[in-house]
Design a protein around this motif. Structure first.
Motif, mmCIF file in Angstrom:
data_model
loop_
_atom_site.group_PDB
_atom_site.id
_atom_site.type_symbol
_atom_site.label_atom_id
_atom_site.label_comp_id
_atom_site.label_asym_id
_atom_site.label_seq_id
_atom_site.Cartn_x
_atom_site.Cartn_y
_atom_site.Cartn_z
ATOM 1 N N TYR A 79 -5.976 11.426 -3.646
ATOM 2 C CA TYR A 79 -5.831 10.129 -4.323
ATOM 3 C C TYR A 79 -6.962 9.223 -3.880
ATOM 4 C CZ TYR A 79 -1.148 11.544 -5.618
ATOM 5 O OH TYR A 79 -0.093 12.221 -6.155
ATOM 6 N N VAL A 82 -5.358 3.964 -3.935
ATOM 7 C CA VAL A 82 -3.955 3.635 -4.173
ATOM 8 C C VAL A 82 -3.564 2.560 -3.174
ATOM 9 C CG1 VAL A 82 -3.078 5.702 -5.287
ATOM 10 C CG2 VAL A 82 -3.463 5.723 -2.824
ATOM 11 N N ALA A 86 2.196 2.512 -4.323
ATOM 12 C CA ALA A 86 1.541 3.722 -4.838
ATOM 13 C C ALA A 86 0.988 4.549 -3.683
ATOM 14 C CB ALA A 86 0.432 3.346 -5.816
ATOM 15 N N MET A 87 0.509 3.871 -2.642
ATOM 16 C CA MET A 87 0.004 4.580 -1.472
ATOM 17 C C MET A 87 1.152 5.304 -0.766
ATOM 18 S SD MET A 87 -1.579 3.219 2.103
ATOM 19 C CE MET A 87 -2.991 2.271 1.617
ATOM 20 N N ALA A 90 2.130 8.371 -2.709
ATOM 21 C CA ALA A 90 1.141 9.437 -2.578
ATOM 22 C C ALA A 90 1.310 10.157 -1.236
ATOM 23 C CB ALA A 90 -0.273 8.851 -2.703
#
Lengths: 103, 336
Positions: A79, A82, A86-87, A90
């Motif tokens: 990724y 992010v 969202a991080m 992931a």
């Protein structure tokens, strides 16, 4: 950024996970107080005395700060950039993948 | 004798044309020009707070005007322009639109009115030349193109606060880039058609800047427009468009890799071919092609991260690969 990173690091302290910084401050000494104040416990590479013009950010073509990469257990980029939730998603997904591989 | 007749005929044709504009001083097809001076003791402009002078100018509804304020000495005066209607309402302002440090306002008059041109300063005082001219046909068409794009993008901006989810916001961002992409073909066609007009240069710059913006978008819609532009657009843009397309496809490739699509590999091959083609055909873009190729190889989702070996903040050397076997977030940060 710091509070979110702190909680991510805390939440995953017993998982195969690491947050690695590449710090682009010119003055490492001055930064020590920041590390203390902001409770930044994770390790950072230092980008050198040229700050944002240093060799690591140049090699990685970094043009804006912060820039984020998320790598899996094999060191593959999975990724880019992010943030926030969202991080977290992931990282959690990659941890699950790592867990599944071990079995 | 014959020459005299020609001259007087030309005079006959020219003079009524100048009158047709109504006010003789403001003849609409002439350049209105004033040599002015801003002095320290001129009254302060109500918005800019620096010395100012007011020049009144009659404009006709629907016409485009180009107002330039050019400094005589850039060391002394950095001009700044504002435009008001006769009631004193601020309508437009500009600092460096005429090329630093000169100010330019391009304005479409919404109604017949005596407008107030406020010549003031971003910094300093001194002599300036103020000109007002009716925009060329080309400039007017370009203004329309800009206005239609601007209006649509402003509408989109208004929707942004109401978008609650990340998906909804992404959709608006995609649409924004797609509008930018849609403008590229009309702009480049315009630049070809009016190649001799100064407006063509502005249109070309817009195309170049917009392409650069589009590199950040992974919207398939943008990719589609770029493909069309690559086929139908002017040859001279071919390389730049291909580069922007390769960046767009790279982001699309990353998404499809993350979704574990079967076709991800195909997309990657397409990007590599595209870059190779640009590299072979556009020597002037060689270094940019190399950059994207490097990025594709080393800084793209699906590729092994490059090794980092450097000192930490306590001067102890370590390596990124020390953390193999763990999920790693790399954060380029700074405390500033």
């Amino acid at each position: 950024m710091y509070p979110h990173e702190r909680s991510l690091v805390k939440r995953l302290e017993n998982s195969p996970f690491a947050l690695i910084g590449v710090n682009s401050d010119q003055d490492r000494e001055k930064l020590k107080k920041t590390l203390e104040d902001e409770k930044i416990t994770w390790r950072s590479f230092w980008n050198g005395p040229k700050g944002t013009g240093g060799p690591i950010s140049a090699a990685w073509h970094v043009q804006s700060w912060p820039t984020i990469y998320v790598l899996d257990g094999d060191g593959v980029i999975r990724y880019r950039n992010v943030r926030g939730e969202a991080m977290d998603r992931a990282v959690d997904e990659l941890l699950k993948e790592l867990e599944a591989k071990k079995k | 004798m014959q020459r005299l007749i020609v001259w007087s005929l030309a005079g006959l044709i020219l003079v009524p044309a100048a009158w047709a504009g109504g006010d003789k001083k403001n003849g609409n097809d002439k350049v209105f020009k004033i040599e002015g001076t801003l002095a320290k003791d001129d009254p302060a402009d109500k918005l800019r707070k620096n010395p100012h002078k007011v020049h009144e100018y009659k404009m006709k509804a629907g016409a485009n005007y180009v107002i330039d304020m050019i400094t005589k000495n850039a060391q002394e005066l950095d001009p700044y322009l504002r435009l008001e209607d006769s009631a004193g309402k601020n309508l437009a302002e500009d600092d460096d639109g005429g090329g630093f440090p000169n100010a330019r306002i391009i304005f479409k008059a919404p109604k017949d009115d005596t407008y107030r041109i406020i010549a003031t300063a971003f910094k300093g005082v001194g002599d300036y030349t103020l000109t007002v001219r009716v925009a060329s046909e080309a400039q007017s068409i370009l203004e329309q193109l800009k206005e239609s794009l601007g209006t649509k993008q402003k509408e989109l901006f208004k929707q942004f606060p109401a978008a609650k989810t990340e998906e909804a916001r992404q959709k608006i961002t995609d649409r924004f880039y797609e509008l930018t992409a849609d403008s590229l073909l009309p702009l480049s066609e315009f630049a070809q058609k009016y190649a001799d007009d100064p407006a063509a240069k502005e249109a070309k710059n817009m195309v170049r800047n917009n392409l650069r913006q589009l590199e950040q978008s992974d919207s398939p819609g943008v990719g589609k427009v770029l493909r069309t532009l690559r086929e139908k657009g002017p040859k001279e843009m071919h390389g730049q468009v291909s580069l922007a397309l390769s960046q767009n496809l790279r982001s699309q490739y990353e998404r499809s890799y993350q979704r574990k699509d079967k076709d991800a590999g195909k997309l990657l091959k397409e990007i590599e071919d595209l870059l190779k083609h640009v590299g072979e055909n556009h020597a002037d873009l060689a270094s940019q092609v190399k950059d994207v190729q490097f990025t594709l190889k080393n800084l793209t989702v699906g590729r092994p991260a490059m090794e980092i070996e450097a000192e930490d903040l306590d001067t102890k050397t370590f390596k990124l690969s020390d953390y193999r076997g763990k999920v790693v977030v790399i954060d380029f940060w700074g405390h500033w």
